[in-house]
Design an enzyme around this catalytic site. Sequence first.
Site, PDB file in Angstrom:
ATOM      1  N   SER A  46       0.820  -1.206   0.000  1.00 63.66           N
ATOM      2  CA  SER A  46       0.000   0.000   0.000  1.00 63.66           C
ATOM      3  C   SER A  46       0.859   1.264   0.000  1.00 63.66           C
ATOM      4  CB  SER A  46      -0.978  -0.045   1.185  1.00 63.66           C
ATOM      5  OG  SER A  46      -2.063   0.832   0.999  1.00 63.66           O
ATOM      6  N   ASP A 186      -6.194  -3.976  -1.808  1.00 67.15           N
ATOM      7  CA  ASP A 186      -5.063  -3.593  -0.956  1.00 67.15           C
ATOM      8  C   ASP A 186      -4.370  -4.815  -0.342  1.00 67.15           C
ATOM      9  OD1 ASP A 186      -3.672  -2.594   1.566  1.00 67.15           O
ATOM     10  OD2 ASP A 186      -4.426  -0.696   0.755  1.00 67.15           O
TER      11      ASP A 186
END
Length: 335
Positions: A46, A186
Amino acid sequence: MAKPPKRRSLSLALQGGGSHGAYTWGVLDRLTEEPDIDLAGISATSAGAVNAVAWASGFAKDGADGAKASLESVWRSVSRSGSGMAPFGTWGAMAFAYASALQSLASPYDLNPFNLNPLRQIIEAEIDFEAIHASGIKLFLSATNVESGRVKVFDRTMITADTVLASACLPQVFQAVEVDGGHYWDGGYMGNPSLFPLIYSGAPRDVLLVMLNPLARPGVPRRAGEISERINEISFNASLIGELRAIAFVQHLIDDGMLKEAVIKKYRRLNIHAIRGGKDLLAFDLSSKYDTSWDFLTKLRDLGRAAAEAWLKDDSHYVGTKTSNIDLRKEFLDI
């Protein structure tokens, strides 16, 4: 003439955390200045992935100075865009609460049908992926496969703008990112960050964790926002805790003589070190992960630099010898 200091190789494991990733920017900024430390491996997720490719792109082209300049340029672009890793810009806590409520009623396929993502423009403009591919650094980015629920690790040769976006794709905000026929969210759900690529790739066995989410938070949350925030922290720490527990268990078996010599040779002992950014960021609530104001980002950068400075002073001398400031057996094995 004095001999130059012996160089020490280090792997980094970089957590995600939205705008809190600017703290990791500060850590990288300071570590890059250290003349006797080689950052030879990075596993990231991320916001950590954004930091990783920014650092690697700049370092591949112009060494330490290039890495530092690339990191600053990327974060300046994030701030100017008012978005990117922080999809609600600088609206503040009230707008964040409103947007969160809206997301519970409609998906990004409804709210963002054209799949606009300002982070794409930043990454494509700022990152030289060809330079990354040609570099020698062992670089790994984690994303979560939407359909299988398993972690997908993209190595240096596979990294593109799409893989960075996949690693940073919050499913409440952005449509799943397609990479080679797979769809990804994610990486924080299944690898925040993933440690196993560093074990099996031959990356330096000293791993410095840069943690943005607090493992422990005193008190029981009672308000809806506080409950949501703690659930977020726990879920995004779960995969990392699982890997650390596995590492602690294997090292416990080795240390207590419970494995045969032939078996021990198959395992690679890691020396784990930690910069616990979660403690430094404990006072900032979930909405601050969406604050991209330059003053806030540079404040976090400076906190990260200070944390790296403290680690270099107090614990970096353990690199190459043993785990330093984290007790794996006590914190993650509890036996």
